[in-house]
Design a protein around this motif. Structure first.
Motif, short mmCIF file in Angstrom:
data_model
loop_
_atom_site.label_atom_id
_atom_site.label_comp_id
_atom_site.label_asym_id
_atom_site.label_seq_id
_atom_site.Cartn_x
_atom_site.Cartn_y
_atom_site.Cartn_z
N PRO A 302 0.82 -1.21 0.00
CA PRO A 302 0.00 0.00 0.00
C PRO A 302 0.86 1.27 0.00
O PRO A 302 1.97 1.29 0.51
CB PRO A 302 -0.82 -0.11 1.29
N LEU A 303 0.31 2.36 -0.57
CA LEU A 303 1.04 3.61 -0.72
C LEU A 303 1.34 4.27 0.62
O LEU A 303 0.65 4.07 1.62
CB LEU A 303 0.23 4.57 -1.59
N PHE A 304 2.40 5.10 0.62
CA PHE A 304 2.68 5.95 1.78
C PHE A 304 1.51 6.92 1.96
O PHE A 304 1.09 7.58 0.99
CB PHE A 304 3.96 6.76 1.57
N ALA A 305 1.02 7.06 3.18
CA ALA A 305 -0.09 7.98 3.44
C ALA A 305 0.38 9.24 4.18
O ALA A 305 -0.12 10.33 3.92
CB ALA A 305 -1.18 7.29 4.25
N SER A 306 1.33 9.07 5.12
CA SER A 306 1.81 10.24 5.85
C SER A 306 3.18 9.92 6.42
O SER A 306 3.61 8.77 6.47
CB SER A 306 0.85 10.64 6.98
N VAL A 307 3.87 10.99 6.86
CA VAL A 307 5.19 10.83 7.46
C VAL A 307 5.26 11.69 8.71
O VAL A 307 4.68 12.78 8.77
CB VAL A 307 6.31 11.22 6.45
N GLY A 336 7.49 16.24 14.56
CA GLY A 336 6.35 15.94 15.42
C GLY A 336 5.01 16.26 14.82
O GLY A 336 3.98 15.97 15.44
N GLU A 337 4.99 16.86 13.62
CA GLU A 337 3.73 17.17 12.95
C GLU A 337 3.52 16.19 11.80
O GLU A 337 4.33 16.11 10.88
CB GLU A 337 3.73 18.60 12.42
N GLU A 338 2.46 15.42 11.87
CA GLU A 338 2.18 14.45 10.81
C GLU A 338 1.88 15.17 9.50
O GLU A 338 1.03 16.06 9.46
CB GLU A 338 1.01 13.56 11.21
N TYR A 339 2.58 14.78 8.46
CA TYR A 339 2.38 15.41 7.16
C TYR A 339 1.72 14.41 6.21
O TYR A 339 2.26 13.31 5.98
CB TYR A 339 3.71 15.87 6.57
N THR A 340 0.57 14.78 5.68
CA THR A 340 -0.16 13.90 4.77
C THR A 340 0.43 13.98 3.37
O THR A 340 0.62 15.08 2.82
CB THR A 340 -1.66 14.29 4.72
N LEU A 341 0.70 12.85 2.79
CA LEU A 341 1.33 12.76 1.48
C LEU A 341 0.25 12.67 0.40
O LEU A 341 0.01 11.59 -0.17
CB LEU A 341 2.27 11.57 1.43
N ALA A 366 19.24 6.88 15.02
CA ALA A 366 19.54 8.31 14.92
C ALA A 366 18.42 9.10 14.27
O ALA A 366 18.26 10.28 14.55
CB ALA A 366 20.84 8.51 14.14
N PHE A 367 17.63 8.48 13.38
CA PHE A 367 16.60 9.23 12.65
C PHE A 367 15.38 8.35 12.48
O PHE A 367 15.14 7.74 11.44
CB PHE A 367 17.14 9.67 11.28
N VAL A 368 14.58 8.27 13.53
CA VAL A 368 13.41 7.39 13.54
C VAL A 368 12.26 8.08 12.82
O VAL A 368 11.82 9.15 13.20
CB VAL A 368 13.00 7.03 14.98
N THR A 369 11.76 7.45 11.77
CA THR A 369 10.71 8.00 10.93
C THR A 369 9.40 7.26 11.16
O THR A 369 9.39 6.03 11.11
CB THR A 369 11.09 7.89 9.44
N GLY A 370 8.31 8.00 11.39
CA GLY A 370 6.99 7.39 11.51
C GLY A 370 6.28 7.42 10.16
O GLY A 370 6.24 8.46 9.50
N LEU A 371 5.72 6.30 9.75
CA LEU A 371 5.04 6.22 8.47
C LEU A 371 3.66 5.62 8.65
O LEU A 371 3.47 4.72 9.48
CB LEU A 371 5.82 5.35 7.48
#
Length: 417
Positions: A302-307, A336-341, A366-371
């Motif tokens: 499934p596609l990326f929805a937000s980061v 810390g701000e969820e960005y919708t893709l 070092a760079f933990v990304t939420g997806l």
């Protein structure tokens, strides 16, 4: 639409062919150093219910006992004689499987069980063979005098040596534990009864763990394919430890469930490769070595929805999207701000990591990304670093060098030393 968040720190290191696989832990006890308790030579057998040296919280269920199964795994609800690995998830069968395949210790090798202390359990499959390699009592399944028999006699049987280690981490929370898989030697993938020939082909081994709830599981790269042999040449720990794979189970949840316990990735020449199962409404955390930015590419799923980007430096980033021909600036984003893709994308770029931070490229958190993703299913993605090219200039070109510091290039990740 409901999305599942994915927070997954990912570190998978691949190595050149000359790298030496990690040795098995030798406790200096017993005939081979792996302990004195063992499962007698068998095919598809299991131990009786054994006591764990410490209680574990495995996906919300607490276990104080376990079964060791000859075919490369341990289980918690019942013994398991299945020799052809079913793809995870497997209903009602919680298990940890360093190498689930058709092991036959009547052919070669031994299975040892040892607890060197109250906080450690080790199960060792030492130089084990596969079903159909040689039949006890003489001869080969290929038939006496056959070409396959003569070849096997000349080169010797294929054997695998691997080890499962459980470590008590109650110091971080009740029931918490670590899982180590150690692959010293992998020469075969498949038993004859799993459609294999001479230890290869057919339905190869599977490695990973499974909660048995139909939801939570992890399958290691290459599982149920010939590439499972590559586990001995790769690691999610370090390029200096080929064959070592480590997983932290915290509060009953697997790696990737929180920023403090992210999934570690596989390192490739281009960047970081991730393969995992996602569900709507859940966040996973991924984190590779650091650079000044990253390109995220969806290989399948499934596609990326937000980061959701981490707090770091000035907490300011840029998100860029692909228009089919080139990268185009999309927006400034704060940590810390969820960005919708948009409506879901198959790739995006993050820039703005400050060079002055000088983050350790060997630090996997070092760079933990939420997806989040726009649906459920198995996801395979890559996270490739964008690095600053810093040539060493001649003195007379130093001014030109300074002027070029702003150039950003996509490059291969630095090799680990």
């Amino acid at each position: 639409m409901v999305f599942r968040r994915l927070a997954l720190p990912l570190l998978l290191a691949s190595f050149v062919g000359s790298a030496q696989a990690i040795p098995l832990l030798d406790f200096g006890v017993g005939e081979e150093g792996f302990g004195t308790e063992f499962l007698p030579a068998n095919d598809d057998g299991s131990t009786n219910l054994l006591d764990l040296p410490f209680d574990i919280n495995f996906f919300g269920s607490t276990y104080s006992s376990f079964f060791v199964n000859n075919n490369g795994n341990i289980t918690f609800e019942s013994a398991l004689g299945t020799f052809t690995p079913d793809p995870f998830p497997v209903a009602s069968q919680p298990m940890i499987a360093p190498y689930w395949a058709d092991v036959d210790t009547r052919v070669a090798g031994n299975l040892w069980i040892h607890s060197p202390n109250a906080d450690t359990l080790a199960v060792t499959w030492s130089s084990v063979g596969y079903f159909g390699d040689q039949i006890p009592g003489g001869g080969e399944e290929g038939g006496e005098g056959s070409g396959e028999t003569l070849l096997a006699a000349a080169v010797g049987p294929k054997t695998n040596s691997f080890q499962l280690v459980l470590r008590n981490r109650a110091d971080t929370g009740t029931g918490n534990f670590d899982v180590d898989f150690r692959y010293e030697r992998l020469e075969w993938t498949t038993g004859d009864a799993s459609e294999g020939t001479a230890g290869l082909g057919g339905i190869p081994a599977q490695a990973g763990y499974d909660a048995g709830d139909g939801v939570n599981f992890l399958t290691l790269p290459g599982s149920r394919s010939d590439a499972v042999l590559d586990l001995q040449h790769a690691s999610n720990v370090s390029s200096e430890t080929p064959g070592l794979w480590t997983f932290a189970i915290r509060n009953g949840a697997p790696p990737g469930s929180s920023p403090s316990n992210p999934l570690l990735p596989v390192a490739t020449d281009e960047g970081w490769s991730f393969t995992f199962n996602v569900r709507p409404g859940e966040t996973f955390f991924i984190d590779p070595d650091i650079a000044i930015g990253y390109d995220y590419f969806l290989e399948s799923g499934p596609l990326f929805a937000s980061v959701l980007l981490p707090e770091l430096g000035d907490n300011a980033y840029e998100v860029w999207l692909w228009n089919g021909a080139e990268w185009v600036f999309a927006d400034n984003v704060l940590a810390g701000e969820e960005y919708t893709l948009s409506d879901g994308v198959d790739r995006f770029r993050v820039l703005g990591i400050e060079e002055s931070l000088a983050l350790d490229p060997l630090n996997p958190t070092a760079f933990v990304t939420g997806l989040t993703f726009a649906g459920a299913g198995a996801v395979q993605l890559s996270q490739n670093p964008i690095v600053l090219s810093l040539p060493v200039p001649e003195p007379e070109t130093y001014a030109m060098f300074l002027a070029g510091l702003g150039l950003i290039v996509a490059a291969r990740r630095r090799a680990r030393s």
